[in-house]
Write a protein that holds these residues in place. Sequence first.
Motif, PDB file in Angstrom:
ATOM      1  N   GLY A 109      61.895  71.877 -10.380  1.00  0.00           N
ATOM      2  CA  GLY A 109      61.783  72.646  -9.146  1.00  0.00           C
ATOM      3  C   GLY A 109      60.830  72.044  -8.137  1.00  0.00           C
ATOM      4  N   SER A 110      59.711  71.480  -8.603  1.00  0.00           N
ATOM      5  CA  SER A 110      58.747  70.912  -7.657  1.00  0.00           C
ATOM      6  C   SER A 110      59.319  69.676  -6.974  1.00  0.00           C
ATOM      7  CB  SER A 110      57.435  70.579  -8.365  1.00  0.00           C
ATOM      8  OG  SER A 110      57.632  69.574  -9.336  1.00  0.00           O
ATOM      9  N   LEU A 153      63.407  68.785  -0.432  1.00  0.00           N
ATOM     10  CA  LEU A 153      63.838  69.649   0.672  1.00  0.00           C
ATOM     11  C   LEU A 153      62.857  69.580   1.840  1.00  0.00           C
ATOM     12  CD1 LEU A 153      65.209  72.757  -1.250  1.00  0.00           C
ATOM     13  CD2 LEU A 153      66.515  71.083   0.065  1.00  0.00           C
ATOM     14  N   ARG A 154      61.559  69.538   1.526  1.00  0.00           N
ATOM     15  CA  ARG A 154      60.564  69.422   2.596  1.00  0.00           C
ATOM     16  C   ARG A 154      60.680  68.068   3.303  1.00  0.00           C
ATOM     17  NH1 ARG A 154      55.516  69.659   0.241  1.00  0.00           N
ATOM     18  NH2 ARG A 154      56.322  70.017  -1.836  1.00  0.00           N
ATOM     19  N   ILE A 180      66.254  59.804  -4.252  1.00  0.00           N
ATOM     20  CA  ILE A 180      66.431  60.542  -2.991  1.00  0.00           C
ATOM     21  C   ILE A 180      65.100  60.633  -2.251  1.00  0.00           C
ATOM     22  CG2 ILE A 180      66.861  62.847  -2.039  1.00  0.00           C
ATOM     23  CD1 ILE A 180      69.100  63.073  -4.210  1.00  0.00           C
ATOM     24  N   ILE A 181      64.048  60.991  -2.954  1.00  0.00           N
ATOM     25  CA  ILE A 181      62.730  61.115  -2.330  1.00  0.00           C
ATOM     26  C   ILE A 181      62.271  59.764  -1.766  1.00  0.00           C
ATOM     27  CG2 ILE A 181      60.279  61.551  -2.809  1.00  0.00           C
ATOM     28  CD1 ILE A 181      61.280  63.785  -4.752  1.00  0.00           C
ATOM     29  N   ARG A 228      64.646  65.696   9.505  1.00  0.00           N
ATOM     30  CA  ARG A 228      65.472  66.392  10.498  1.00  0.00           C
ATOM     31  C   ARG A 228      64.666  66.672  11.768  1.00  0.00           C
ATOM     32  NH1 ARG A 228      66.563  70.729   7.855  1.00  0.00           N
ATOM     33  NH2 ARG A 228      65.146  72.083   8.954  1.00  0.00           N
ATOM     34  N   ILE A 229      63.420  67.064  11.620  1.00  0.00           N
ATOM     35  CA  ILE A 229      62.568  67.327  12.784  1.00  0.00           C
ATOM     36  C   ILE A 229      62.408  66.055  13.607  1.00  0.00           C
ATOM     37  CG2 ILE A 229      60.183  67.832  13.489  1.00  0.00           C
ATOM     38  CD1 ILE A 229      60.154  69.878  11.123  1.00  0.00           C
ATOM     39  N   ARG A 230      62.168  64.932  12.932  1.00  0.00           N
ATOM     40  CA  ARG A 230      62.004  63.663  13.647  1.00  0.00           C
ATOM     41  C   ARG A 230      63.288  63.282  14.394  1.00  0.00           C
ATOM     42  NH1 ARG A 230      58.368  63.590   9.613  1.00  0.00           N
ATOM     43  NH2 ARG A 230      56.503  62.292   9.810  1.00  0.00           N
TER      44      ARG A 230
END
Length: 104
Positions: free
Chosen positions: A52-53, A59-60, A8-9, A66-68
């Motif tokens: 978690g990391s 998520l980040r 995913i990353i 999404r911002i782009r």
Amino acid sequence: MTNDIESIIAWQERLIAALDTRDIAELEEATIELDRALDRLEAHGAVREQDGSQLDFALRQSTAARIRVNVLADWTRQKIDRIGEIRQHPVSTYTRSPRIPTIR
């Protein structure tokens, strides 16, 4: 399942790069493959068991993508509005409503 998050990353990074370079073919491929990677993770049902990391980073990355997308969509709508004004046929397509992010 760690490989699922890593996949995913990796696809998120390719998606962000495609958005930054406006590479349509890469954008399409990254979008499809990211969707598949998310489906694989969801099929395992083990999101809560992930590191978690890595989840935080994923998520980040989603937020960055999404911002782009929102910025590019805004630019496109503004350009359409300007073209309409130049042609003296205002289209008035530019509306920006805040979106609440959803998590699958």
